[in-house]
Design an enzyme around this catalytic site. Structure first.
Site, PDB file in Angstrom:
ATOM      1  N   LYS A 171       2.421  52.197  53.988  1.00  0.00           N
ATOM      2  CA  LYS A 171       1.574  51.568  55.009  1.00  0.00           C
ATOM      3  C   LYS A 171       1.992  50.122  55.267  1.00  0.00           C
ATOM      4  O   LYS A 171       1.349  49.419  56.042  1.00  0.00           O
ATOM      5  CB  LYS A 171       0.112  51.588  54.557  1.00  0.00           C
ATOM      6  CG  LYS A 171      -0.442  52.979  54.272  1.00  0.00           C
ATOM      7  CD  LYS A 171      -1.867  52.871  53.721  1.00  0.00           C
ATOM      8  CE  LYS A 171      -2.405  54.236  53.331  1.00  0.00           C
ATOM      9  NZ  LYS A 171      -3.766  54.128  52.740  1.00  0.00           N
ATOM     10  N   HIS A 179      18.109  47.869  31.906  1.00  0.00           N
ATOM     11  CA  HIS A 179      17.232  48.992  31.538  1.00  0.00           C
ATOM     12  C   HIS A 179      16.976  48.863  30.035  1.00  0.00           C
ATOM     13  O   HIS A 179      17.482  49.641  29.226  1.00  0.00           O
ATOM     14  CB  HIS A 179      17.930  50.310  31.871  1.00  0.00           C
ATOM     15  CG  HIS A 179      17.018  51.499  31.897  1.00  0.00           C
ATOM     16  ND1 HIS A 179      15.710  51.475  31.454  1.00  0.00           N
ATOM     17  CD2 HIS A 179      17.238  52.778  32.313  1.00  0.00           C
ATOM     18  CE1 HIS A 179      15.173  52.672  31.604  1.00  0.00           C
ATOM     19  NE2 HIS A 179      16.079  53.483  32.126  1.00  0.00           N
ATOM     20  N   ARG A 220       9.833  50.403  37.871  1.00  0.00           N
ATOM     21  CA  ARG A 220      11.235  50.696  38.226  1.00  0.00           C
ATOM     22  C   ARG A 220      11.390  50.409  39.714  1.00  0.00           C
ATOM     23  O   ARG A 220      10.550  50.804  40.520  1.00  0.00           O
ATOM     24  CB  ARG A 220      11.597  52.151  37.929  1.00  0.00           C
ATOM     25  CG  ARG A 220      12.962  52.545  38.513  1.00  0.00           C
ATOM     26  CD  ARG A 220      13.431  53.903  38.068  1.00  0.00           C
ATOM     27  NE  ARG A 220      13.873  53.852  36.676  1.00  0.00           N
ATOM     28  CZ  ARG A 220      14.562  54.822  36.089  1.00  0.00           C
ATOM     29  NH1 ARG A 220      14.871  55.922  36.755  1.00  0.00           N
ATOM     30  NH2 ARG A 220      14.937  54.713  34.830  1.00  0.00           N
ATOM     31  N   THR A 280      12.526  58.618  31.883  1.00  0.00           N
ATOM     32  CA  THR A 280      11.876  57.333  31.620  1.00  0.00           C
ATOM     33  C   THR A 280      10.387  57.401  31.927  1.00  0.00           C
ATOM     34  O   THR A 280       9.544  57.001  31.125  1.00  0.00           O
ATOM     35  CB  THR A 280      12.544  56.209  32.436  1.00  0.00           C
ATOM     36  OG1 THR A 280      13.932  56.154  32.106  1.00  0.00           O
ATOM     37  CG2 THR A 280      11.898  54.861  32.137  1.00  0.00           C
TER      38      THR A 280
END
Length: 306
Positions: free
Chosen positions: A86, A135, A107, A58
């Protein structure tokens, strides 16, 4: 024929006209995807690639598609190399990236993330997979493969095999197949059956559906075997995964004498034998290539129309 989506989040948002628009445009994109024609239709445009979950086909096919059209990409291939490590939250990341790019492909492991993000930003958002949810670009390339290989989508008999509980590719695909009046067989272990909510939705469309745990029940009645892997990463219980992995094996011996084709969204583990790869049955590598012209069609439509 036009296209009426501001974002590509779920195939359920699409009309059949939207689907057919993308498939028709994808066919025009094939010579460009095969390097037989150049295109700069998206020159100067930038695609943001936010992949919080691992991806090969993908991610690379979206990147290839953007570059085939003269554009470029920025982003990350896993959350571990982004500022998420972070502590930066999703909201901040997508808002900042949206200031740099003309569209975002995302995604994520959480279902519903892509739709949530589309409400936060002012550029088109394309869902490249959200948990066990949807999807849609995979669904479009699956439909395109059927059309290119079999000459049609309407009235086919498609058997979906393997992980139907957690597999977002099949959760998207079945809604699209229902639009085209496709007869469907669901082949899975009892623990991995298609969710009841999806079965309920499909029952209202009038399409024919059969559930079984034995592939031989449907083999000779199938134009397409759509095989999926048992997804270890979606299982809350490792013991349950170990018990049912390898539930089905598609090999040349099983297929001989049939007229079916074998498709797979990939990656495969052990569910399709390598002796199928170069046979008349195996179409999954061709299917993977078709991801490029289909995603080119998506990108041109979403970015040019924005």
């Amino acid at each position: 024929m036009g296209f009426d989506q501001e974002n590509i989040i779920s195939i359920r948002d699409f009309s059949i006209e939207d689907v057919e628009y993308i498939l028709k445009l994808a066919e025009k994109m094939e010579p460009i995807a095969r390097s037989k024609k150049p295109s700069n239709v998206l020159a100067g445009k930038i695609l943001g690639m936010l992949f919080y979950e691992p991806s090969t086909r993908t991610r690379l096919s979206f990147e290839t598609s953007m570059k085939r059209l003269g554009g470029s990409t920025v982003g990350f291939a896993e959350a571990g190399v982004s500022s998420a490590t972070k502590g930066e939250n999703l909201n901040d990341t997508v808002k900042i990236v949206s200031e740099y790019v003309d569209a975002i492909v995302i995604r994520h492991n959480m279902e519903g993330t892509a739709r949530y993000v589309s409400d936060l930003v002012d550029v088109p958002v394309i869902n490249a997979g959200d948990g066990a949810g949807q999807h849609p670009s995979q669904t479009l390339l699956d439909l395109y493969t059927m059309k290119r290989v079999l000459g049609k989508i309407e009235d086919l008999n498609v058997s979906l095999i393997g992980d139907l509980k957690y597999g977002r590719t099949v959760h998207s695909l079945v809604y699209a197949l229902a639009m085209f009046g496709v007869n469907m067989n669901f082949v899975s272990p009892p623990e991995l059956r298609m969710p009841k909510g999806i079965l309920h939705d499909l029952s209202k469309t009038g399409v024919s559906i059969k559930e079984t745990d034995d592939i031989k029940d449907v083999l000779n009645k199938s134009d397409v075997l759509y095989v999926t892997r048992i997804q270890k990463e979606r299982f809350p219980d490792p013991e349950e995964y170990s018990r049912i992995k390898g539930a089905y094996m598609i090999d040349l011996n099983l297929l001989e004498g049939t007229e079916t084709i074998v498709m797979h969204p990939l990656p495969r583990i052990d569910e399709i034998s390598h002796d199928v790869d170069d046979s008349v049955y195996g179409k999954y590598f061709q299917q993977a290539f078709y991801g490029v012209p289909v995603r080119m069609a998506i990108l041109e439509t979403m970015i040019k129309g924005f």
